[in-house]
Design a protein around this motif. Structure first.
Motif, PDB file in Angstrom:
ATOM      1  N   PHE A 216       0.842  -1.195   0.000  1.00 52.29           N
ATOM      2  CA  PHE A 216       0.000   0.000   0.000  1.00 52.29           C
ATOM      3  C   PHE A 216       0.881   1.250   0.000  1.00 52.29           C
ATOM      4  CE2 PHE A 216      -2.280   3.353   2.306  1.00 52.29           C
ATOM      5  CZ  PHE A 216      -3.334   3.534   1.418  1.00 52.29           C
ATOM      6  N   GLU A 217       1.896   1.243   0.846  1.00 51.88           N
ATOM      7  CA  GLU A 217       2.771   2.424   0.885  1.00 51.88           C
ATOM      8  C   GLU A 217       3.468   2.633  -0.450  1.00 51.88           C
ATOM      9  OE1 GLU A 217       4.663   3.283   5.089  1.00 51.88           O
ATOM     10  OE2 GLU A 217       5.989   4.044   3.519  1.00 51.88           O
ATOM     11  N   GLU A 218       3.882   1.547  -1.053  1.00 50.63           N
ATOM     12  CA  GLU A 218       4.563   1.676  -2.340  1.00 50.63           C
ATOM     13  C   GLU A 218       3.632   2.275  -3.399  1.00 50.63           C
ATOM     14  OE1 GLU A 218       5.675  -1.949  -4.480  1.00 50.63           O
ATOM     15  OE2 GLU A 218       7.494  -0.890  -5.099  1.00 50.63           O
ATOM     16  N   LEU A 219       2.414   1.771  -3.453  1.00 55.73           N
ATOM     17  CA  LEU A 219       1.452   2.313  -4.424  1.00 55.73           C
ATOM     18  C   LEU A 219       1.148   3.775  -4.112  1.00 55.73           C
ATOM     19  CD1 LEU A 219      -0.932  -0.759  -4.681  1.00 55.73           C
ATOM     20  CD2 LEU A 219       0.439   0.198  -6.544  1.00 55.73           C
ATOM     21  N   LEU A 220       1.065   4.074  -2.828  1.00 55.82           N
ATOM     22  CA  LEU A 220       0.796   5.449  -2.419  1.00 55.82           C
ATOM     23  C   LEU A 220       1.907   6.377  -2.923  1.00 55.82           C
ATOM     24  CD1 LEU A 220      -0.753   7.536  -0.706  1.00 55.82           C
ATOM     25  CD2 LEU A 220       0.618   6.794   1.255  1.00 55.82           C
ATOM     26  N   PRO A 632       9.214   5.427 -11.410  1.00 59.57           N
ATOM     27  CA  PRO A 632       9.489   4.367 -10.441  1.00 59.57           C
ATOM     28  C   PRO A 632       8.597   3.157 -10.700  1.00 59.57           C
ATOM     29  CG  PRO A 632       8.464   6.278  -9.371  1.00 59.57           C
ATOM     30  CD  PRO A 632       8.700   6.643 -10.800  1.00 59.57           C
ATOM     31  N   LEU A 633       9.221   2.057 -11.019  1.00 62.59           N
ATOM     32  CA  LEU A 633       8.442   0.840 -11.228  1.00 62.59           C
ATOM     33  C   LEU A 633       8.147   0.227  -9.872  1.00 62.59           C
ATOM     34  CD1 LEU A 633      10.209  -0.753 -14.290  1.00 62.59           C
ATOM     35  CD2 LEU A 633       7.935   0.232 -14.180  1.00 62.59           C
ATOM     36  N   LEU A 634       7.130  -0.566  -9.852  1.00 65.97           N
ATOM     37  CA  LEU A 634       6.757  -1.162  -8.577  1.00 65.97           C
ATOM     38  C   LEU A 634       7.653  -2.348  -8.266  1.00 65.97           C
ATOM     39  CD1 LEU A 634       2.943  -0.984  -9.178  1.00 65.97           C
ATOM     40  CD2 LEU A 634       4.279   0.434  -7.613  1.00 65.97           C
ATOM     41  N   ARG A 635       8.127  -2.421  -7.031  1.00 63.59           N
ATOM     42  CA  ARG A 635       8.970  -3.541  -6.642  1.00 63.59           C
ATOM     43  C   ARG A 635       8.152  -4.643  -5.998  1.00 63.59           C
ATOM     44  NH1 ARG A 635      12.718  -0.055  -2.935  1.00 63.59           N
ATOM     45  NH2 ARG A 635      13.768  -1.981  -2.359  1.00 63.59           N
ATOM     46  N   TYR A 636       7.170  -4.269  -5.226  1.00 64.35           N
ATOM     47  CA  TYR A 636       6.451  -5.274  -4.450  1.00 64.35           C
ATOM     48  C   TYR A 636       4.992  -5.424  -4.848  1.00 64.35           C
ATOM     49  CZ  TYR A 636      10.657  -4.545  -1.782  1.00 64.35           C
ATOM     50  OH  TYR A 636      11.971  -4.422  -1.429  1.00 64.35           O
ATOM     51  N   ALA A 637       4.340  -4.312  -5.097  1.00 64.63           N
ATOM     52  CA  ALA A 637       2.927  -4.384  -5.424  1.00 64.63           C
ATOM     53  C   ALA A 637       2.777  -4.943  -6.830  1.00 64.63           C
ATOM     54  CB  ALA A 637       2.299  -3.011  -5.334  1.00 64.63           C
ATOM     55  N   ASP A 638       1.672  -5.588  -7.065  1.00 67.42           N
ATOM     56  CA  ASP A 638       1.436  -6.154  -8.382  1.00 67.42           C
ATOM     57  C   ASP A 638       0.061  -5.671  -8.817  1.00 67.42           C
ATOM     58  OD1 ASP A 638       0.147  -7.977 -10.113  1.00 67.42           O
ATOM     59  OD2 ASP A 638       0.394  -9.633  -8.717  1.00 67.42           O
ATOM     60  N   LEU A 639       0.040  -5.063 -10.001  1.00 65.39           N
ATOM     61  CA  LEU A 639      -1.149  -4.295 -10.378  1.00 65.39           C
ATOM     62  C   LEU A 639      -2.414  -5.116 -10.428  1.00 65.39           C
ATOM     63  CD1 LEU A 639       0.283  -1.899 -12.998  1.00 65.39           C
ATOM     64  CD2 LEU A 639      -0.507  -1.420 -10.695  1.00 65.39           C
ATOM     65  N   GLU A 640      -2.323  -6.328 -10.914  1.00 69.78           N
ATOM     66  CA  GLU A 640      -3.537  -7.129 -10.977  1.00 69.78           C
ATOM     67  C   GLU A 640      -3.909  -7.621  -9.583  1.00 69.78           C
ATOM     68  OE1 GLU A 640      -5.712  -7.984 -14.035  1.00 69.78           O
ATOM     69  OE2 GLU A 640      -4.871  -5.997 -13.711  1.00 69.78           O
ATOM     70  N   GLY A 641      -2.924  -8.225  -8.916  1.00 73.43           N
ATOM     71  CA  GLY A 641      -3.189  -8.811  -7.608  1.00 73.43           C
ATOM     72  C   GLY A 641      -3.573  -7.773  -6.560  1.00 73.43           C
ATOM     73  N   ASP A 642      -3.041  -6.584  -6.687  1.00 71.13           N
ATOM     74  CA  ASP A 642      -3.259  -5.603  -5.634  1.00 71.13           C
ATOM     75  C   ASP A 642      -4.152  -4.455  -6.081  1.00 71.13           C
ATOM     76  OD1 ASP A 642      -1.597  -6.988  -3.816  1.00 71.13           O
ATOM     77  OD2 ASP A 642       0.126  -6.280  -4.956  1.00 71.13           O
ATOM     78  N   ALA A 643      -4.972  -4.724  -7.078  1.00 64.96           N
ATOM     79  CA  ALA A 643      -5.848  -3.682  -7.614  1.00 64.96           C
ATOM     80  C   ALA A 643      -6.698  -3.060  -6.510  1.00 64.96           C
ATOM     81  CB  ALA A 643      -6.736  -4.257  -8.713  1.00 64.96           C
TER      82      ALA A 643
END
Ligand code: ADP
Ligand code: MG
Length: 681
Positions: A216-220, A632-643
């Motif tokens: 969540f923090e990463e996406l934020l 910045p690409l996402l390292r941990y979050a995954d767009l489908e899984g963490d939609a």
């Protein structure tokens, strides 16, 4: 690379290795999270260890020697009450030999394989122990690492950092609202040093609340940096181009069709943007055939009404020329001139066009990337439009923007027929305003898609003959040969030769990337005019080509094409009122991915559904492609899984920027260090 500087007890050499992992500060160590975990909390009796599983065994060393055949290696035998296991090391230090002296007790962790002499472990991890030594209570994290940096060393550094730099809580519970997530510090401790009672499967699947908190923090932070870039752009200045209802109204009045609701909404949104004194940055997304060109034309006229220039850049000559012709047919009756620039125009013609643009006499220009080349000057550039924007790199789009030779920034409109799934649009494109044309012009009949094996090629040829003799036109797309342009050319020529021979009653044309521009354009014009009935083509016709009378599309070796490509190619038909069909010829054996793609294209006609499936099959990396402009690409979050985390992250980003910009800055500092601010374009 420059010699790395040491930091906080890390010497220059170690700092250099850590830098390869993007670790430059103690805080970065803390955010370097495990890839997976190993379970050293239990022992497996040697006799029950099965091949293929990573296990921990404990036993006594019964022998240990260096053998020289088949190559130098250290071979040890370990025994417990249930059996014996062979362990080998091809690289080893003398210290390892010491640990493995006969009679010593050790724990080995590694994968068991069935070897020639029974079960063995290759390069297991060794841990000397005393009899009865207690087992670790927690799972052991395994980190992404790099050459010269041992897991154990990295683990120690991270453990130390975790306590020496206690992470600040930047998102107290009140900000997390309805999300029931642990504190940042707790989440990090759980992930780096999982307590014994943690559910190992939730950790592995990254579904554990500790992972959720981090993702969540990463996406934020991603949302924050995109919104910041967006806001920064709003402080720049662009000409205010109001809709004066002159030229735009005149074009609407003489169009042979009425705008769809979606087109009207897009036109209105763009008209509003253009009127503001800040640069528009809008993505117009519309499935193949949804009618983006007219939306672009109206925007260009709005700029012209205000005395500003606009340019439309397209990725291929064929497409640029088609746009030019279409715009000319709409605008010449209104007395508006359009310059056309492409690499293939004759020098004299080109220079004349350049002069008309440089003097500001001509307000509209259409072209390929020839538009961004040096000699082009656009003193009154107010609007730049990029068609099929995903085909261009960031640098090309930037170069187009820089063409404005005035102090103001031009408005930018990006158009794309490659639908971007919502999750992707919300994350990687959150710095753009997005308008979607979610409606096709009326009167289109759905395209029938057929899958046919190669053995029935003859029947397909017969079908092409019947359709064309009945007055229709058809495309035949040659097999894709990505590895070699020469082979691709040869295949195209051969396909053309065979089809011409098999269909003597039809007029057949050929287009491919290596034709001279005027040959290409003559062939396309002949096909457009109905003088050719069958057009054999490579993927040069993939984007944008619009010949409404063409109603049959054949694609050979369809299994080699990507989903976006297939969807685009299929979109070349179904543009008129006739029933259209797309025949996908495939060859065995099909790869798993190839089969999956054909299934998707067969089952779906909606570009968004196809894009979603494509994202599922390929992952986001390739989708974002050319846009990787330091984003910045996402390292941990995954767009489908963490939609499900994306929407709350976006909402919170907006709130923080409004109410607590300080927190926003600290979050970005934590995750990006000095690396934000790279977002431009
Ligand atoms: P794309 O979005 O794929 O670029 P185009 O702009 O090439 O689509 O439009 C596809 C075709 O539909 C063109 O022939 C265009 O003239 C036609 N068209 C566009 N808008 C409408 C409409 N509202 N009604 C009927 N036909 C339309
Ligand atoms: Mg188009």
């Amino acid at each position: 690379m420059a010699e790395a500087q040491g930091w906080a007890g890390v010497g220059p050499q170690l700092a250099g290795r850590l830098a390869k992992l993007d670790i430059r500060r103690p805080q970065d160590l803390v955010l370097h999270l495990p890839l997976r975990y190993e379970d050293e909390t239990r022992l497996t009796p040697i006799g029950t260890a099965r091949a293929g599983a990573a296990v921990q065994v404990e036993g006594e060393v019964v022998s240990c020697e260096v053998t020289l055949r088949p190559r130098r290696q250290l071979v040890a035998r370990i025994q417990d009450a249930s059996g014996t296991l062979v362990a080998r090391w091809l690289n080893f230090y003398p210290s390892l030999q010491k640990q493995l002296e006969t009679g010593r007790r050790v724990r080995l962790f590694g994968e068991v394989r069935g070897g020639f002499f029974g079960d063995e472990m290759v390069h297991p991890r060794v841990h000397p122990v005393e009899a009865g030594e207690p087992l670790p209570q927690a799972l052991t994290p395994v980190y992404p690492t790099t050459a010269g940096l041992a897991q154990s060393a990295l683990r120690k550094l991270i453990g130390r950092a975790l306590y020496s730099v206690p992470p600040d809580e930047l998102l107290p519970a009140a900000l997390l609202g309805g999300l029931d997530l642990p504190s940042f510090a707790d989440a990090l401790r759980t992930l780096h040093q999982p307590p014994p009672d943690v559910d190992p499967y939730a950790l592995e699947d990254r579904e554990h609340p500790a992972w959720q908190r981090i993702k969540f923090e990463e996406l934020l932070v991603q949302q924050l940096s995109l919104r910041r870039a967006y806001n920064a752009r709003r402080t720049r200045h662009a000409p205010s181009l109001r809709d004066r209802g002159g030229l735009t109204a005149a074009l609407r009045a003489q169009l042979p069709f009425a705008l769809t609701g979606a087109q009207a909404r897009a036109v209105a949104a763009i008209a509003r943007d253009l009127a503001t004194p800040h640069p528009m940055q809008r993505l117009l997304q519309g499935d193949v055939g949804s009618g983006k060109t007219i939306v672009a034309a109206l925007a260009m006229l709005q700029a012209a009404e205000n005395g500003y220039q606009s340019v439309l850049m397209a990725p291929t000559e064929i497409l640029a020329e088609q746009h030019w012709k279409k715009l000319a047919s709409w605008l010449e009756p209104l007395g508006i001139g359009i310059a056309w620039l492409s690499g293939s125009r004759k020098k004299r013609e080109r220079e004349a066009e350049l002069a008309r643009l440089a003097s500001g006499e001509v307000l509209l220009a259409v072209g390929t990337h020839a538009l961004i080349e040096d000699p082009v000057t656009l003193p009154r550039l107010g609007l730049a439009i990029v068609d099929e924007q995903h085909r261009f790199g960031v640098r090309q789009r930037l170069a187009l923007r820089e063409k404005g030779a005035n102090a103001l920034h031009p408005h930018m409109l990006m158009m794309s027929a490659t639908p971007i799934p919502r999750t992707l649009a919300m994350s990687y494109y959150a710095d753009l305003d997005v308008t979607v044309l979610d409606e096709l012009p009326p009167g289109r009949t759905p395209i029938l898609t057929k899958l046919v094996t190669e053995s029935r090629r003859e029947q397909v040829v017969a079908r092409v003959r019947d359709a064309c003799l009945g007055g229709a036109q058809a495309y035949w797309v040659c097999p894709l040969i990505e590895e070699s342009e020469a082979l691709q050319l040869k295949t195209a020529q051969e396909t053309f030769d065979t089809l011409s021979a098999a269909l003597p009653e039809l007029k057949v044309g050929l287009v491919h990337g290596r034709l001279k521009a005027d040959e290409k354009s003559a062939t396309m014009a002949a096909f457009s005019a109905g003088e050719l009935q069958l057009l054999v083509a490579t993927t040069v016709i993939e984007v944008g080509v619009d010949v409404p009378n063409a109603s049959l599309m054949v694609i050979e070796h369809a299994e080699r094409f990507g989903l976006a490509q297939l969807h685009q190619l299929r979109g070349r038909v179904g543009r008129g009122t006739a029933e259209s069909a797309c025949i996908l010829i495939y060859a065995h054996p099909l790869s798993e991915n190839g089969r999956a793609r054909l299934k998707v294209i067969y089952e779906h006609s909606d570009g968004f559904a196809i894009a979603r499936e494509d994202l599922r099959i390929r992952g986001p990396g390739e989708f974002v492609g050319a846009r990787q402009s330091g984003l910045p690409l996402l390292r941990y979050a995954d767009l489908e899984g963490d939609a499900d985390l994306l929407e709350p992250a976006r909402a919170l980003a907006e709130r923080l920027l409004r109410e607590s910009p300080d927190t926003a800055t600290r979050l970005m500092e934590r995750w990006l260090g000095g690396r934000e601010g790279l977002l431009r374009a």
